[in-house]
Write an enzyme that holds these catalytic residues in place. Structure first.
Site, PDB file in Angstrom:
ATOM      1  N   THR A 129      11.032 -28.408 -14.941  1.00 25.42           N
ATOM      2  CA  THR A 129      12.290 -27.845 -14.452  1.00 25.42           C
ATOM      3  C   THR A 129      13.228 -27.698 -15.639  1.00 25.42           C
ATOM      4  OG1 THR A 129      11.920 -29.006 -12.375  1.00 25.42           O
ATOM      5  CG2 THR A 129      14.148 -28.185 -12.776  1.00 25.42           C
TER       6      THR A 129
ATOM      7  N   GLY B   8      17.803 -40.815  -4.934  1.00 26.43           N
ATOM      8  CA  GLY B   8      17.500 -41.278  -6.294  1.00 26.43           C
ATOM      9  C   GLY B   8      16.288 -40.522  -6.778  1.00 26.43           C
TER      10      GLY B   8
ATOM     11  N   CYS C  46      14.304 -36.418  -9.859  1.00 26.81           N
ATOM     12  CA  CYS C  46      14.622 -34.978  -9.788  1.00 26.81           C
ATOM     13  C   CYS C  46      15.983 -34.619  -9.195  1.00 26.81           C
ATOM     14  CB  CYS C  46      13.536 -34.255  -9.005  1.00 26.81           C
ATOM     15  SG  CYS C  46      11.986 -34.227  -9.903  1.00 26.81           S
TER      16      CYS C  46
HETATM   17  N1  LIG Z   1       8.219 -35.772 -10.470  1.00 30.01           N
HETATM   18  C1  LIG Z   1       8.469 -34.850  -9.554  1.00 30.01           C
HETATM   19  O1  LIG Z   1       8.446 -35.109  -8.346  1.00 30.01           O
HETATM   20  C2  LIG Z   1       8.768 -33.432  -9.966  1.00 30.01           C
HETATM   21  C3  LIG Z   1       8.732 -32.411  -9.001  1.00 30.01           C
HETATM   22  C4  LIG Z   1       8.991 -31.103  -9.392  1.00 30.01           C
HETATM   23  C5  LIG Z   1       9.309 -30.838 -10.717  1.00 30.01           C
HETATM   24  N2  LIG Z   1       9.365 -31.853 -11.633  1.00 30.01           N
HETATM   25  C6  LIG Z   1       9.640 -31.520 -13.020  1.00 30.01           C
HETATM   26  O2  LIG Z   1       8.406 -31.565 -13.735  1.00 30.01           O
HETATM   27  C7  LIG Z   1       8.620 -32.036 -15.077  1.00 30.01           C
HETATM   28  C8  LIG Z   1       7.755 -33.234 -15.365  1.00 30.01           C
HETATM   29  O3  LIG Z   1       8.178 -34.304 -14.545  1.00 30.01           O
HETATM   30  P1  LIG Z   1       7.273 -35.592 -14.368  1.00 30.01           P
HETATM   31  O4  LIG Z   1       7.931 -36.411 -13.312  1.00 30.01           O
HETATM   32  O5  LIG Z   1       5.860 -35.186 -14.189  1.00 30.01           O
HETATM   33  O6  LIG Z   1       7.473 -36.288 -15.810  1.00 30.01           O
HETATM   34  P2  LIG Z   1       6.566 -37.425 -16.493  1.00 30.01           P
HETATM   35  O7  LIG Z   1       7.466 -38.139 -17.441  1.00 30.01           O
HETATM   36  O8  LIG Z   1       5.849 -38.192 -15.440  1.00 30.01           O
HETATM   37  O9  LIG Z   1       5.478 -36.619 -17.298  1.00 30.01           O
HETATM   38  C9  LIG Z   1       5.697 -36.022 -18.512  1.00 30.01           C
HETATM   39  C10 LIG Z   1       4.435 -36.224 -19.352  1.00 30.01           C
HETATM   40  O10 LIG Z   1       4.559 -35.432 -20.530  1.00 30.01           O
HETATM   41  C11 LIG Z   1       3.970 -36.144 -21.596  1.00 30.01           C
HETATM   42  N3  LIG Z   1       4.448 -35.565 -22.852  1.00 30.01           N
HETATM   43  C12 LIG Z   1       5.699 -35.615 -23.368  1.00 30.01           C
HETATM   44  N4  LIG Z   1       5.749 -34.938 -24.529  1.00 30.01           N
HETATM   45  C13 LIG Z   1       4.506 -34.431 -24.739  1.00 30.01           C
HETATM   46  C14 LIG Z   1       3.931 -33.633 -25.766  1.00 30.01           C
HETATM   47  N5  LIG Z   1       4.661 -33.198 -26.801  1.00 30.01           N
HETATM   48  N6  LIG Z   1       2.637 -33.305 -25.687  1.00 30.01           N
HETATM   49  C15 LIG Z   1       1.882 -33.721 -24.638  1.00 30.01           C
HETATM   50  N7  LIG Z   1       2.376 -34.494 -23.632  1.00 30.01           N
HETATM   51  C16 LIG Z   1       3.679 -34.829 -23.681  1.00 30.01           C
HETATM   52  C17 LIG Z   1       4.406 -37.573 -21.337  1.00 30.01           C
HETATM   53  O11 LIG Z   1       3.591 -38.490 -22.039  1.00 30.01           O
HETATM   54  C18 LIG Z   1       4.241 -37.665 -19.816  1.00 30.01           C
HETATM   55  O12 LIG Z   1       2.967 -38.124 -19.442  1.00 30.01           O
HETATM   56  C19 LIG Z   1      10.120 -32.296 -15.186  1.00 30.01           C
HETATM   57  O13 LIG Z   1      10.744 -31.153 -15.698  1.00 30.01           O
HETATM   58  C20 LIG Z   1      10.551 -32.517 -13.740  1.00 30.01           C
HETATM   59  O14 LIG Z   1      11.902 -32.204 -13.533  1.00 30.01           O
HETATM   60  C21 LIG Z   1       9.075 -33.135 -11.286  1.00 30.01           C
END
Ligand SMILES: NC(=O)c1ccc[n+]([C@@H]2O[C@H](COP(=O)([O-])OP(=O)(O)OC[C@H]3O[C@@H](n4cnc5c(N)ncnc54)[C@H](O)[C@@H]3O)[C@@H](O)[C@H]2O)c1
Length: 433
Positions: free
Chosen positions: A122, A259, A262
């Protein structure tokens, strides 16, 4: 088509990777987190998510899912690269794009042939420009060497696998129709409306969706406060309200607020986007303000139930995950509330059906128990902060015998007030009687 998911061991990344494998694609999962990589290599998940273990097992075995510790190793020669890294809020509410920037910089070094970069994270308006400038710095031109697409994710943690495989809609934002078509083809067979639009509109659709959900939560909380003041029961009002097909029941549960990783940060981002245009988003701010009010109100209720102060009181907290169905405690309001209770001198015994391990990393100084009755032992107050289904069937008489003082604050309206009172507790809920 060869696919790669950068950030592929995160909540969104791993569900996306396993989901794409389930749809028949081969996916290289790239993540720089060594601990998560080590777990996954042993076939274990880094977090709890229903149905995900099955997909992981199936597609490690089918060979459709492979894993790499760097972009250089995993993304070379790939035609479609998903970026699913985290985009947390900074202290000032702006979106922290550093993971997107670092991933794009690494990607720019290995991109070859014409690739599609699909941003699952996002991200705020302006991200397109940032990514473009990074790639330009490596001599890569949009429309010639790569196409950029926003592919926002709408999954709900706790239902993430189901949501990926049964999406409500697929939003594809990008300038090049051919790139949009290739992305659309990845999801052939999924019965969902596809919305093709610009990168910027795709980004705004994601923020608008989360702001709307946040608004529903704050609206339910506003009604709960009103019902408290009027001596009414909010659950009666919301049941009647939700049957209106224009309204529905989802995201209308009063409680401690929204909380998690997101809703709050995305609402903040949308507020910052509005501000940057010169528009004052008073309505969006009110949604956030009501959310902060809920946390303050929860603390106030705990203080009221304990006759004015929390010093040296033992409080049992049931529920730590930011919502039921997940082990995720990132930005969990339960964690925020525990911190405030501790600052007022309370000591905390806590239990969550699945999030104890993750909570151990982020909440220092609390005692964690696998058994809810054990957590309640000797407590002066029991506080429910996550609406886990299993809490609905707790033996309240047994809970009553475990505590030192029979006082109960249901911050998420998971219990029946009458049953709690019958079991001998003094009860406070959120807009309940
Ligand atoms: N968690 C949710 O429910 C949800 C739902 C919709 C959208 N989003 C969006 O999706 C995105 C990810 O959220 P998330 O909750 O999965 O985050 P997260 O922190 O669980 O996952 C991010 C991953 O990226 C990896 N990472 C970071 N830098 C990296 C790099 N340079 N190379 C390779 N890997 C790398 C991290 O090690 C981690 O495993 C965010 O933008 C969030 O807003 C999340």
């Amino acid at each position: 088509m060869s696919l790669c998911v950068i950030g592929g061991l995160g909540y969104v990344g791993l569900v996306t990777s396993a989901g794409l494998a389930e749809l028949g694609h081969r996916v290289v999962v790239v993540d720089t987190d060594r601990d998560r990589l080590a777990l996954i290599q042993q076939g274990r998940l880094p977090f709890h998510e229903a149905g995900l273990q099955e997909l992981l097992d199936r597609h490690r075995a089918s060979g459709r899912l492979t894993f790499a510790g760097s972009i250089a190793e995993g993304a070379r020669g790939t035609q479609i690269i998903f970026i699913a890294v985290a985009t947390p809020a900074r202290h000032d509410g702006e979106t922290d794009l550093s993971q997107v920037i670092a991933a794009t910089e690494d990607l720019a070094r290995v991109l070859s042939g014409r690739a599609i970069i699909a941003i699952k994270s996002t991200v705020p308006l302006g991200t397109h420009q940032v990514v473009k400038r990074i790639l330009e710095g490596r001599g890569l031109t949009e429309g010639r060497d790569y196409d950029l697409v926003a592919l926002p994710e709408f999954l709900r943690e706790g239902n993430a696998v189901y949501d990926f495989l049964h999406p409500t809609r697929i939003v594809i934002g990008g300038a090049n129709p051919e790139a949009r078509r290739k992305i659309r083809e990845l999801f052939v067979g999924q019965d969902a409306p596809v919305i093709e639009t610009s990168f910027e509109h795709a980004v705004l659709i994601k923020y608008a969706s989360n702001a709307f959900l946040a608004m529903r939560v704050s609206f339910a909380n506003e009604l709960a406060s009103l019902c408290d003041a009027a001596g009414a029961d909010v659950s009666e009002v919301l049941t009647g309200l939700g049957y209106d097909t224009r309204i529905g029941h989802a995201y209308l549960s009063p409680g401690i607020g929204f909380g998690g990783p997101c809703l709050e940060k995305d609402l903040l981002s949308l507020i910052r986007i509005a501000e940057s245009t010169g528009y004052e988003p008073a309505f969006l701010r009110a949604i956030l303000e009501k959310n902060e009010h809920q946390v303050r109100q929860t603390i106030r209720r705990a203080v009221d139930l304990l006759d004015g102060d929390l010093y040296a009181r033992q409080i049992a907290v049931l529920g730590l995950a930011f919502k039921p169905g997940t082990s995720d405690v990132r930005n969990s309001l339960a964690v925020r509330i525990i911190d405030r209770l501790q600052r007022r001198g309370a000591s905390i015994r806590a239990h969550d059906p699945v999030a104890n391990e993750e909570a151990r990393q982020v909440v220092p100084g609390i005692a964690l128990f696998d058994d809810p009755y054990e957590a309640a032992r000797g407590a002066h107050l029991v506080v429910f902060l996550t609406a886990w289904d299993q809490f609905r069937s707790l033996d309240l008489a047994r809970l009553r015998t475990a505590v030192a003082l029979p006082r109960l604050l249901d911050g998420v309206n998971v219990l029946d007030p009458q049953a709690v009172t019958r079991a001998g507790f003094t009860y406070l809920g959120m807009g309940r009687r």
